[in-house]
Structures are given as C-alpha cells and as structure tokens.
Design an enzyme around this catalytic site. Sequence first.
Site, mmCIF file in Angstrom:
data_model
loop_
_atom_site.group_PDB
_atom_site.id
_atom_site.type_symbol
_atom_site.label_atom_id
_atom_site.label_comp_id
_atom_site.label_asym_id
_atom_site.label_seq_id
_atom_site.Cartn_x
_atom_site.Cartn_y
_atom_site.Cartn_z
ATOM 1 N N GLU A 1 7.005 4.230 1.102
ATOM 2 C CA GLU A 1 5.908 5.205 1.130
ATOM 3 C C GLU A 1 6.365 6.556 1.645
ATOM 4 O O GLU A 1 6.303 6.822 2.843
ATOM 5 C CB GLU A 1 4.755 4.685 2.002
ATOM 6 C CG GLU A 1 4.050 3.491 1.407
ATOM 7 C CD GLU A 1 2.814 3.072 2.208
ATOM 8 O OE1 GLU A 1 2.561 3.638 3.291
ATOM 9 O OE2 GLU A 1 2.108 2.164 1.741
ATOM 10 N N GLU B 1 2.228 -3.053 -2.667
ATOM 11 C CA GLU B 1 1.626 -3.316 -1.358
ATOM 12 C C GLU B 1 0.148 -2.962 -1.407
ATOM 13 O O GLU B 1 -0.217 -1.878 -1.841
ATOM 14 C CB GLU B 1 2.322 -2.475 -0.283
ATOM 15 C CG GLU B 1 1.866 -2.807 1.129
ATOM 16 C CD GLU B 1 2.459 -1.861 2.163
ATOM 17 O OE1 GLU B 1 3.700 -1.812 2.299
ATOM 18 O OE2 GLU B 1 1.672 -1.161 2.816
#
Length: 510
Positions: free
Chosen positions: A352, A436
């Site tokens: 991320e 995710e």
Amino acid sequence: MKKSIFLVIFAILTLAASCAYAYSDVNEGDWFYENVTEMSENGYLKGYEDGTFRPSGIITKAELVSVVCRAAGIQPSAAVNAHWADGTVQAALKAGLFDWDEIPPTGETYDEPITRQIAVKIVMNAFLKDRRGDYNEVSSSVKDFSELDGRYYDSVIAAYSSGVVFGDENGRLNPKSSLTRAEACAIIMRAAKIKGGLTPFVPTATATPASPEVKRGGGVSENGKLRVDGTRLVNERGEAVQLRGMSSHGLQWFPQFASEAAIKATADYGANLFRCAMYTSEGGYTENRAVKDTLVSAVDAAIRQDMYVIIDWHILSDGDPLAHADEAAEFFAEMAERYGDNPAVLYEICNEPNGNVTWSGNVKPYAERIIPVIRAKSDGIILVGSPTWSQDLHEAAKDPLSGENIMYTCHFYAGTHTDWLRQRIADCALPVFVTEWGTSSADGGGGVFLDEARKWVDFMNERGISWANWSLCDKNETSAALRTGADVSDGISPDELSESGAFVFGQFAK
Ligand code: IDC
C-alpha cells in the site's frame, strides 16, 4: 481446536435435569419465569456466561432454530460452514422446518433477528406440523393479518387456532418484527406441551461440533498456471478463475498463523489462496532478515496444500515504495529464482503506497524497476498497488504499465470504503485483484460491518475478482479471523473463528 470446552458444555447440558436453574434476571413472578426455568431444566436453553438470560433480548435465527431443535429432539448434522449453529440449522432445513431462502444454509444471516412469522412457522413445523386452523376466524381476529406474507398463512392460522400464539394486547402479531428470547420460549413451550409434553434433550455423539467438512477445490492441480486475459484472471485452459482466501497478519508478529497447520485448515474450508504479508518496516524485512525464512516456509506450506500463494512486500509505514527499492529488487530476484517455475506463486510488489506519493512519480517507476527483475525468472502474475493505500486505480488507469500478466490491487475495509470504491473498480477497466480486504474499518478495528462486506463479496463474485481477507490471526482486533487464544495446531474449529472469520470462512467455497 479445543474439544474440552465442548465436553464441559455438553456435560452441563446432560446434567441439566438435576440442576436448579437460576438466572440473575429471571425471577419468580416474571411472566416467563416458568417457561424459561422448565426449558433450562430440560437442557433446551443456556443463559450467558455472566449468569443472565436476557429475556427481552432479540432472538436470532440461529438461536431460535437451536432451541427449537433441542426441544423437538432434532440432532445436529455435519456442519458445512463455520457458524456455531450450522450443524443444527442444516438438520432443521433437512427436517423441513423452513425453506432454503428463509435461512440460507450458508450462514450469512444466521445472526440476524428472526421475524415472528418465520419463527411461528418453524415452531409449528417442529411440533404441530399437521395442525390446521380456521382461516375466517383468525384472519378477522388478527388485526394485522394482511401484513403476513402468504406463505405463512397456514402456520399462523394453525398457531392461533391451537393456542400457540395469542398476539399482543392490540390484537396484532407484528409478523415482520423480531421476537424476544422470552417470547420465543413461550411459543416453543406451548407448542411442545400441546404436542405431548417435554423430553429432556440428550445430545448424541454427533452433537459435538463437527469439524468442517473438507471442501477442497480450485487449487493449483486443477487450474495450473494462471495468466491475465483482458481484465480477467484465467487458468491454464483460458477459463476464468477466482482465488479466495486469507492474508496472514504481519509474519514478524504472527508466524504461528502462517504455519502449515493454519494454512491447511484454511484450505480445508475451501480457500485456494494464501497471502504471506511480509512487512518491510515495523520489525519486518528491512530491519530483520529472518522474517524471510518465515515467509519461505509459509509459501512452501501453501504450495504443498495445493494453494495459490502471494508473496506480499508489505510496505505500509514506509509509504513510498521507492524508499526500499534496492532491498525489494534483491528480495524479488531471490524469490523469482526460487519460485520462478512454480505456477502457485504470485508476486505483490508493494502492498500500500501512501502519503506523499503519486502513481506516475513513484509507484510506476518502482514497478518498472521490480517487474523486470521478476520477469528474468518468471512470467507469473505480478500484483501492483497504487497510492492512497491501493485505492487509486483511476490514476493507474491513466498511465498503465506495459507487459503481460500484471494486475492492479485494490484494498478495501467494509466500515470505511463503500459504493464509491466499487464504482472505481467498475470504471477503471484494469485487471483488478483485491489482495487485502477487511470486514472492519480501515484501522483493522470497529464493526464488524457484515452488511457492507456482503455487498463487497457479491460484487467481487459477480465480477470474478479474486480476494484475500485481512487477516488470519488471533489479535484482539475485529478484522482478525480467529478468536483470541485460538490454537490452530490441529485445525480451526468453527468456535475458534471470530465473527469476521465465521463470515469470511463461509465465503471460500461458494
Ligand atoms: C494493521 C493491523 C494492525 C497493525 C497495523 C500496523 O491490522 O494490527 O497494528 O496494521 O502494522 C492495511 C494494511 C494492514 C493493516 C490493515 C488494517 O495493509 O497492514 O493492518 N490495513 O489497518 N491497509 C488498510 C487497512
């Protein structure tokens, strides 16, 4: 999996007839006192650990079905999803107490309040199935009869005519409202007594919670080498595939839940994907190389379990992927060397990106450095994040990467990310992989937000988008799939799943 807890519960149930039942909130003189006491003495009911019964609490579908089945002597059959009541719900469905669409036996709605009309139908089917009543009499005396759905007419009419249900002081049934625990006891007791009295519930051996039926499928032996075709992930025969499974938590913190036993247990619930989240910071790879050993053994375990497995370079606090690009290049060179020929392995090169980074200025240049390193040894699937914690698909779409078998990750948390992010996926025209997602808020806590999670799962399933859920661990946060203290060395029993885990594990094998 700890069987001893169940033995204790069942011992208590078996002894129930000889115990005096006392709940701190059920007192002589309460209108429900006798029903609740008698049902408890017969082993049909359990209160809460704090000694309360909570008579005015709302009863859920799972609770009502469980109590009815105990009172009617219906023993649980093998569970097929992870919910604690699943074996009983499956048995009740087979016994014809309700229809599939009223309580789908997949578990998602088990913890929702049951409506009064379905509850009446279940109770009548369990005890007084052949009773009929007088339509004219009941339909004219029940003030809100017109609010009933037609499929409940017969049961409700029979219930009134037999004296199982009386309605409230205004003559209303409120068929679509919920039912309290005390009210549920009242109708069950009346029906059981009319049928001919009560028999104590003695659980048979099959009443011990069944270990989940092993539901393998969709693994590497079936689908082989994956590739990207347009926006879809396809198998070696060019057929669309969807991978579903769990992400580990940080491998530096929770290696025990990335063990072969934990991974195998997840596969046994139907998962065909495991994601190994190797943090770069917070005690991860750039600070402690030993975490790579945990990752390698988890990847090898997933491969032995016939699963696809993601090697996740889990940048997070180090928001710019370029910050550790040298280490990333070295790491992925080693991984591609080791796993380049293995069809099971997918490479997620930056979990991320976040903070002051842009797609074209940071993430894309990083990807253009790492992808060739992997491609030197592997043409497997490479998964690339985007700024704003892997939500900026629209930026990636304006300036996509070139090359084959590249997918863009999108991460969501049901308590934080809703329609707008689904819309962004729908609009971007990129191959998307949700490596995710959580049922919680974006901080890993709060909720759980199962209604929104269901919307997301439906959305992903409709589009064939693959996913991994955050996370397989027992940390005290709502996104964790396991209850605190879960011991997975001999598998994962349904009672070891958290609320989130029960939901997510029920989604693997659909
Ligand atoms: C969270 C963990 C939490 C941990 C925190 C910082 O759940 O226990 O303290 O990281 O390491 C992400 C990240 C993922 C986060 C998760 C929930 O990829 O590492 O895990 N999340 O906050 N992106 C959005 C949410």
